[in-house]
Design a protein around this motif. Structure first.
Motif, PDB file in Angstrom:
ATOM      1  N   ILE A 101      60.825  17.979  14.067  1.00 58.13           N
ATOM      2  CA  ILE A 101      60.799  17.891  15.533  1.00 58.13           C
ATOM      3  C   ILE A 101      59.508  18.482  16.078  1.00 58.13           C
ATOM      4  O   ILE A 101      58.958  17.998  17.070  1.00 58.13           O
ATOM      5  N   GLY A 103      56.452  18.468  14.570  1.00 56.32           N
ATOM      6  CA  GLY A 103      55.362  17.512  14.341  1.00 56.32           C
ATOM      7  C   GLY A 103      55.478  16.311  15.269  1.00 56.32           C
ATOM      8  O   GLY A 103      54.483  15.856  15.848  1.00 56.32           O
ATOM      9  N   ASP A 124      54.576  13.355   6.026  1.00 58.51           N
ATOM     10  CA  ASP A 124      55.694  14.217   5.637  1.00 58.51           C
ATOM     11  C   ASP A 124      56.084  13.975   4.183  1.00 58.51           C
ATOM     12  O   ASP A 124      56.042  12.844   3.688  1.00 58.51           O
ATOM     13  N   ILE A 125      56.503  15.064   3.544  1.00 57.96           N
ATOM     14  CA  ILE A 125      56.937  15.024   2.141  1.00 57.96           C
ATOM     15  C   ILE A 125      58.123  14.089   1.943  1.00 57.96           C
ATOM     16  O   ILE A 125      58.207  13.371   0.951  1.00 57.96           O
ATOM     17  N   LEU A 126      59.039  14.129   2.906  1.00 54.34           N
ATOM     18  CA  LEU A 126      60.356  13.521   2.693  1.00 54.34           C
ATOM     19  C   LEU A 126      60.348  12.013   2.921  1.00 54.34           C
ATOM     20  O   LEU A 126      59.385  11.465   3.471  1.00 54.34           O
ATOM     21  N   GLY A 130      61.998  13.676  10.815  1.00 57.64           N
ATOM     22  CA  GLY A 130      62.946  14.565  11.494  1.00 57.64           C
ATOM     23  C   GLY A 130      63.072  15.936  10.855  1.00 57.64           C
ATOM     24  O   GLY A 130      63.617  16.846  11.469  1.00 57.64           O
ATOM     25  N   THR A 151      70.149  20.089  11.670  1.00 59.10           N
ATOM     26  CA  THR A 151      70.296  20.542  13.064  1.00 59.10           C
ATOM     27  C   THR A 151      71.500  19.922  13.784  1.00 59.10           C
ATOM     28  O   THR A 151      71.584  18.713  13.982  1.00 59.10           O
ATOM     29  N   TYR A 152      72.386  20.792  14.214  1.00 58.29           N
ATOM     30  CA  TYR A 152      73.711  20.408  14.674  1.00 58.29           C
ATOM     31  C   TYR A 152      73.725  19.987  16.141  1.00 58.29           C
ATOM     32  O   TYR A 152      74.324  18.986  16.521  1.00 58.29           O
ATOM     33  N   GLU A 155      71.211  23.593  21.349  1.00 58.44           N
ATOM     34  CA  GLU A 155      71.797  24.901  21.660  1.00 58.44           C
ATOM     35  C   GLU A 155      70.735  25.930  21.328  1.00 58.44           C
ATOM     36  O   GLU A 155      69.907  25.707  20.457  1.00 58.44           O
ATOM     37  N   VAL A 404      51.124  16.758   1.673  1.00 54.66           N
ATOM     38  CA  VAL A 404      49.745  17.192   1.898  1.00 54.66           C
ATOM     39  C   VAL A 404      49.424  18.332   0.934  1.00 54.66           C
ATOM     40  O   VAL A 404      50.216  19.273   0.766  1.00 54.66           O
ATOM     41  N   LEU A 449      47.628  25.243   1.206  1.00 52.54           N
ATOM     42  CA  LEU A 449      46.944  24.016   1.629  1.00 52.54           C
ATOM     43  C   LEU A 449      45.499  24.271   2.028  1.00 52.54           C
ATOM     44  O   LEU A 449      44.720  23.329   2.152  1.00 52.54           O
ATOM     45  N   GLY A 589      65.208  26.471   4.788  1.00 54.83           N
ATOM     46  CA  GLY A 589      66.020  26.097   5.946  1.00 54.83           C
ATOM     47  C   GLY A 589      65.559  26.775   7.222  1.00 54.83           C
ATOM     48  O   GLY A 589      64.403  26.618   7.638  1.00 54.83           O
ATOM     49  N   TYR A 590      66.459  27.554   7.825  1.00 58.24           N
ATOM     50  CA  TYR A 590      66.124  28.206   9.106  1.00 58.24           C
ATOM     51  C   TYR A 590      64.796  28.961   9.036  1.00 58.24           C
ATOM     52  O   TYR A 590      64.480  29.573   8.014  1.00 58.24           O
ATOM     53  N   THR A 633      65.621  24.221  17.921  1.00 58.67           N
ATOM     54  CA  THR A 633      64.868  23.023  18.281  1.00 58.67           C
ATOM     55  C   THR A 633      63.879  23.313  19.398  1.00 58.67           C
ATOM     56  O   THR A 633      62.751  22.808  19.392  1.00 58.67           O
ATOM     57  N   ALA A 636      60.744  24.685  18.061  1.00 63.57           N
ATOM     58  CA  ALA A 636      59.904  23.665  17.407  1.00 63.57           C
ATOM     59  C   ALA A 636      59.108  22.890  18.461  1.00 63.57           C
ATOM     60  O   ALA A 636      57.920  22.580  18.273  1.00 63.57           O
TER      61      ALA A 636
HETATM   62  C1  LIG Z   1      70.936  23.372   8.427  1.00 70.50           C
HETATM   63  C2  LIG Z   1      70.230  23.663   9.722  1.00 70.50           C
HETATM   64  C3  LIG Z   1      70.945  23.624  10.921  1.00 70.50           C
HETATM   65  C4  LIG Z   1      70.306  23.892  12.134  1.00 70.50           C
HETATM   66  N1  LIG Z   1      71.011  23.795  13.295  1.00 70.50           N
HETATM   67  C5  LIG Z   1      70.369  23.939  14.473  1.00 70.50           C
HETATM   68  C6  LIG Z   1      71.036  23.696  15.707  1.00 70.50           C
HETATM   69  O1  LIG Z   1      72.227  23.396  15.746  1.00 70.50           O
HETATM   70  N2  LIG Z   1      70.313  23.787  16.864  1.00 70.50           N
HETATM   71  C7  LIG Z   1      68.992  24.106  16.870  1.00 70.50           C
HETATM   72  O2  LIG Z   1      68.385  24.160  17.936  1.00 70.50           O
HETATM   73  N3  LIG Z   1      68.338  24.354  15.712  1.00 70.50           N
HETATM   74  C8  LIG Z   1      68.990  24.273  14.530  1.00 70.50           C
HETATM   75  N4  LIG Z   1      68.326  24.473  13.362  1.00 70.50           N
HETATM   76  C9  LIG Z   1      66.912  24.836  13.413  1.00 70.50           C
HETATM   77  C10 LIG Z   1      66.065  23.608  13.763  1.00 70.50           C
HETATM   78  O3  LIG Z   1      66.478  22.555  12.968  1.00 70.50           O
HETATM   79  C11 LIG Z   1      64.634  23.889  13.496  1.00 70.50           C
HETATM   80  O4  LIG Z   1      64.203  25.013  14.220  1.00 70.50           O
HETATM   81  C12 LIG Z   1      63.730  22.726  13.869  1.00 70.50           C
HETATM   82  O5  LIG Z   1      64.297  21.466  13.656  1.00 70.50           O
HETATM   83  C13 LIG Z   1      62.528  22.895  13.024  1.00 70.50           C
HETATM   84  O6  LIG Z   1      61.665  21.828  13.243  1.00 70.50           O
HETATM   85  P1  LIG Z   1      60.229  21.913  12.645  1.00 70.50           P
HETATM   86  O7  LIG Z   1      59.564  20.625  12.898  1.00 70.50           O
HETATM   87  O8  LIG Z   1      59.579  23.153  13.124  1.00 70.50           O
HETATM   88  O9  LIG Z   1      60.453  22.109  11.072  1.00 70.50           O
HETATM   89  P2  LIG Z   1      61.128  21.152  10.004  1.00 70.50           P
HETATM   90  O10 LIG Z   1      62.250  20.397  10.565  1.00 70.50           O
HETATM   91  O11 LIG Z   1      61.372  22.003   8.814  1.00 70.50           O
HETATM   92  O12 LIG Z   1      59.981  20.111   9.670  1.00 70.50           O
HETATM   93  C14 LIG Z   1      58.866  20.471   8.891  1.00 70.50           C
HETATM   94  C15 LIG Z   1      58.491  19.276   8.075  1.00 70.50           C
HETATM   95  O13 LIG Z   1      57.297  19.587   7.371  1.00 70.50           O
HETATM   96  C16 LIG Z   1      57.333  18.873   6.151  1.00 70.50           C
HETATM   97  N5  LIG Z   1      56.369  19.474   5.244  1.00 70.50           N
HETATM   98  C17 LIG Z   1      56.364  20.732   4.736  1.00 70.50           C
HETATM   99  N6  LIG Z   1      55.276  20.889   3.947  1.00 70.50           N
HETATM  100  C18 LIG Z   1      54.591  19.709   3.971  1.00 70.50           C
HETATM  101  C19 LIG Z   1      53.423  19.236   3.316  1.00 70.50           C
HETATM  102  N7  LIG Z   1      52.699  20.009   2.504  1.00 70.50           N
HETATM  103  N8  LIG Z   1      53.055  17.953   3.520  1.00 70.50           N
HETATM  104  C20 LIG Z   1      53.769  17.130   4.340  1.00 70.50           C
HETATM  105  N9  LIG Z   1      54.882  17.543   4.984  1.00 70.50           N
HETATM  106  C21 LIG Z   1      55.287  18.816   4.791  1.00 70.50           C
HETATM  107  C22 LIG Z   1      58.779  19.007   5.702  1.00 70.50           C
HETATM  108  O14 LIG Z   1      59.135  18.004   4.798  1.00 70.50           O
HETATM  109  C23 LIG Z   1      59.529  18.912   7.026  1.00 70.50           C
HETATM  110  O15 LIG Z   1      59.994  17.606   7.266  1.00 70.50           O
HETATM  111  C24 LIG Z   1      68.937  24.222  12.132  1.00 70.50           C
HETATM  112  C25 LIG Z   1      68.219  24.268  10.939  1.00 70.50           C
HETATM  113  C26 LIG Z   1      68.861  23.985   9.740  1.00 70.50           C
HETATM  114  C27 LIG Z   1      68.080  24.046   8.462  1.00 70.50           C
END
Ligand SMILES: Cc1cc2nc3c(=O)[nH]c(=O)nc-3n(C[C@H](O)[C@H](O)[C@H](O)COP(=O)(O)OP(=O)(O)OC[C@H]3O[C@@H](n4cnc5c(N)ncnc54)[C@H](O)[C@@H]3O)c2cc1C
Length: 653
Positions: A101, A103, A124-126, A130, A151-152, A155, A404, A449, A589-590, A633, A636
């Motif tokens: 979210i 990115g 993205d790696i995956l 998302g 992410t549920y 909230e 990356v 990196l 994760g978190y 979220t 992020a």
């Molecule tokens: C199980 C779970 C439940 C959650 N529930 C909630 C909720 O209910 N409400 C809420 O607000 N938040 C929740 N969160 C937290 C929330 O999901 C995150 O804070 C937010 O989605 C993080 O987004 P992000 O883009 O910062 O990171 P991420 O979603 O972790 O995205 C980072 C991305 O970077 C990629 N990446 C990493 N290294 C590299 C690389 N070298 N090259 C390419 N890509 C790379 C990864 O594959 C990943 O897709 C939850 C988190 C988890 C794990």
């Protein structure tokens, strides 16, 4: 296969992708040279044929092989085996590392300023976009069921910022619609409510205690109102008389356990001791009550009451503080998750696939052709067209299955005009160039990196020890056993999965949630692997290793065993009733949130590592929820906005 495995239905044909644990890895490695960490990545890291990622079952989240390149970078073996990168010739205004979210939001904000023609590449790696906002789809008996693999919900313990709210509303999401789309009485109208499952290994016998008078649906992992009815059913709990008495005293006692101290002094002491210690040493409870409360904070903190402060437990709503007269104001060192805020609580919304719908709505903004439709309602059932994510004709492109490996300025950091981003895709090392770069990936990854960070910034990045967590979706052919047992959610403090919950009944647009016990349904299970007794970061590290070592088969066996035992009274038959399993494994994760027990700067004031870590360098800025040390979220999104601002000056929302 032994007879217990047969009883559990380990031999039954269900939807799972466990072959990836072995076969796909074996297919991938020879393509690129045995023993090469770089080579092993490609085949293992992604499904071999283009597929529809949300529908894949088995081990998802950080699926087997997806992290091989990242771990080779960590182990300093990657570059020894790597060929020279080939330049794709592509030139972008902005390359974003990480398609979570943060990115996706960074791309959204950048386009707001630079215009829709800005050339942006997201890597993205995956195999799906998302990040943690993960969608799981199931086709069962001719019907599509959705689940959240991460992410549920929308909230957050703190109110969404104006920036984060502006994104939510620009995407068309009206959080007040929650009252219309979610049925908060479905399960209680069917005589179901929260329950506690005491398991034999931890408590001496398997006992499920349903709430005798359920008042409302319990949150995931929360025993709900069960405990306020403690007196009425505690006779059946497999606990010693002393433990039962103590638990009742903890809930209802009004004794001041810290006489002679002011509220501020009490909070200062509570911030420095664990809740477990508070219960045993201050309240004087029998040590066996610790087992009962142990996993209560897991869903938020990723650790149990041995590593969460008593002040946090108080703020979080755990019992034992009635007589302390602590007032309502939190003291220094309280965690984000322990601060109650009415405004924040009102801003709540759940899509059937969780916040994956936010990721999909962001992708629709960036690449309308990839997510058909035009409303918040239709995005829920829209089938994403993954072939449209990375088209040469688009100004914005999302390239999946791409890890990356290096980000560097072409020239001096302060004066360079371009950044080179090198990544592994399909076993090939490739590079692109960009005017700017945003690292929206995990902070613990960033030092591997680039060598352009100061030692201080590298250390700050490393302090963001991600919290490992598993969200598993199990599809049942029906949920009559849950109804007969009188539960729609379970708190299971000693079990493999500490929380089990029937899907939240939400219907949006064409998506209709299951409403009758005879219908198929998704059940969500949560596991937080941690190692009580260690400092929080060490628990997270140990839990991460445990997750990498736990096979899908072990998950499956434990799922079947836990359901069979907890729902025995309801007649659950794991061989007959389970139709599909998707384990969303998140070793990273978190985002790590600061904890008064282990982070003195958080308690006593001082520089927070996330502030040092997120400083831009040259043409590179840092996003991700790690940049706020806040696992939500909104963080992020906010950090994406700040990163874009770092690159372009103040961004306009
Ligand atoms: C199980 C779970 C439940 C959650 N529930 C909630 C909720 O209910 N409400 C809420 O607000 N938040 C929740 N969160 C937290 C929330 O999901 C995150 O804070 C937010 O989605 C993080 O987004 P992000 O883009 O910062 O990171 P991420 O979603 O972790 O995205 C980072 C991305 O970077 C990629 N990446 C990493 N290294 C590299 C690389 N070298 N090259 C390419 N890509 C790379 C990864 O594959 C990943 O897709 C939850 C988190 C988890 C794990």
């Amino acid at each position: 296969m032994n007879s217990r495995d047969r009883e559990l239905g380990m031999d039954r044909p269900i939807k799972r992708r466990d072959f990836l644990n072995g076969v796909a890895v074996a297919i991938g490695a020879p393509l690129l040279g045995a023993g090469s960490a770089f080579g092993a990545q490609a085949g293992a890291g992604a499904p071999q044929t283009p597929s529809y990622p949300p529908a894949l079952s088995g081990m998802r989240g950080l699926y087997p092989g997806s992290f091989t390149t990242a771990h080779a970078l960590r182990d300093h073996t990657f570059w020894k085996n790597a060929d020279k990168p080939s330049d794709t010739g592509e030139r972008y205004d902005l390359v974003i590392v990480g398609g979570g979210i943060s990115g996706l939001s960074a791309a959204y904000f950048y386009r707001k300023i630079a215009g829709d023609n800005a050339r942006i590449l997201i890597l993205d790696i995956l195999d799906d976009f998302g990040g943690h906002a993960k969608r799981n789809e199931f086709d069962i008996h001719g019907r599509k069921l959705l689940g959240y693999g991460g992410t549920y919900a929308i909230e957050s313990p703190s109110p969404y910022s104006p920036i984060a709210k502006s994104v939510i509303s620009d995407l068309g999401i009206d959080v007040t619609a929650d009252a219309r789309v979610r049925d908060t009485k479905l399960y209680s109208s069917l005589g179901m409510g929260p329950g506690i499952f005491f398991d034999k290994q931890t408590f001496g016998s398997d006992v499920l205690l349903p709430d005798p008078k359920p008042e409302k649906d319990a949150d995931f992992g929360d025993p709900g109102t069960t405990e306020t009815h403690w007196k009425e059913f505690h006779e059946q709990a497999p606990l010693s008389p002393a433990a039962k008495q103590d638990i009742q005293r903890i809930y209802e006692g009004t004794k001041d356990y810290m006489p002679g101290l002011s509220p501020a002094e009490k909070k200062a002491r509570l911030a420095r001791m664990t809740y477990a210690k508070y219960l045993t040493d201050i309240v004087g409870a029998d040590p066996s009550v610790v087992k009962y409360f142990q996993t209560r904070p897991h869903a938020y903190f990723g650790v149990g009451i041995d590593a969460v402060s008593a002040q946090d437990a108080w703020g979080f709503g755990l019992p034992g503080f009635l007589g302390l007269d602590l007032g309502t104001e939190p003291g220094p060192g309280i965690s984000h998750d322990s601060i109650q805020n009415e405004e924040a609580e009102k801003y709540w919304f759940h899509f059937p696939d969780g916040n994956a719908s936010i990721a999909r709505l962001l992708v629709r903004k960036l690449l309308p052709a990839a997510i058909p439709g035009n409303s918040v309602e239709d995005v829920v059932t829209a089938r994403a067209d993954y072939a449209r994510l990375d088209e040469a004709s688009s100004s914005t492109r999302i390239r999946l299955n791409s890890t990356v490996a290096r980000v560097r300025h072409l020239g001096d950091v302060d004066t360079a005009k371009e950044v080179e981003v090198t990544y592994v895709k399909d076993g090939k090392l490739q590079s692109v160039r960009a005017g700017r770069c945003i690292l929206a990936c995990w902070h613990s990854m960033i030092p591997y990196l680039t060598d352009e960070l100061s030692e201080r910034q590298r250390k700050a990045m490393a302090s963001a020890a991600k919290v490992p967590i598993v969200y598993t979706n199990v599809v049942l052919n029906n949920w009559t056993a849950f109804q007969k047992a009188g539960v729609n959610s379970l708190y299971a403090p000693g079990s493999f999965f500490e929380a089990v919950q029937l899907d939240l009944p939400v219907s949006i647009g064409d998506y209709k949630c299951p409403r009758a016990p005879e219908e198929a349904i998704v059940v969500h299970l949560m596991k937080t692997p941690c190692h009580p007794g260690l400092p929080a970061r060490d628990q997270h590290r140990a839990g991460r290793v445990e997750l990498y070592e736990t096979t899908f088969e072990t998950f499956e066996r434990n799922i079947r065993d836990e359901f069979a035992r907890a729902l025995a009274k309801g007649g659950f038959d794991p061989g007959r009733d389970i139709a599909a399993i998707t384990v969303n494994r998140w070793p990273h994760g978190y985002a790590y949130e600061y904890n008064s027990l282990f982070d003195p700067f958080w308690l006593e004031g001082g520089e927070q590592p996330c502030v040092v870590a997120r400083q831009p360098f040259g043409r590179v800025a840092i996003a991700n929820a790690d940049a706020a040390a806040y696992s939500y979220t909104d963080a992020a999104i906010d950090e994406a906005y700040r990163a874009v601002s770092d690159l372009l000056g103040t961004a306009r929302a």
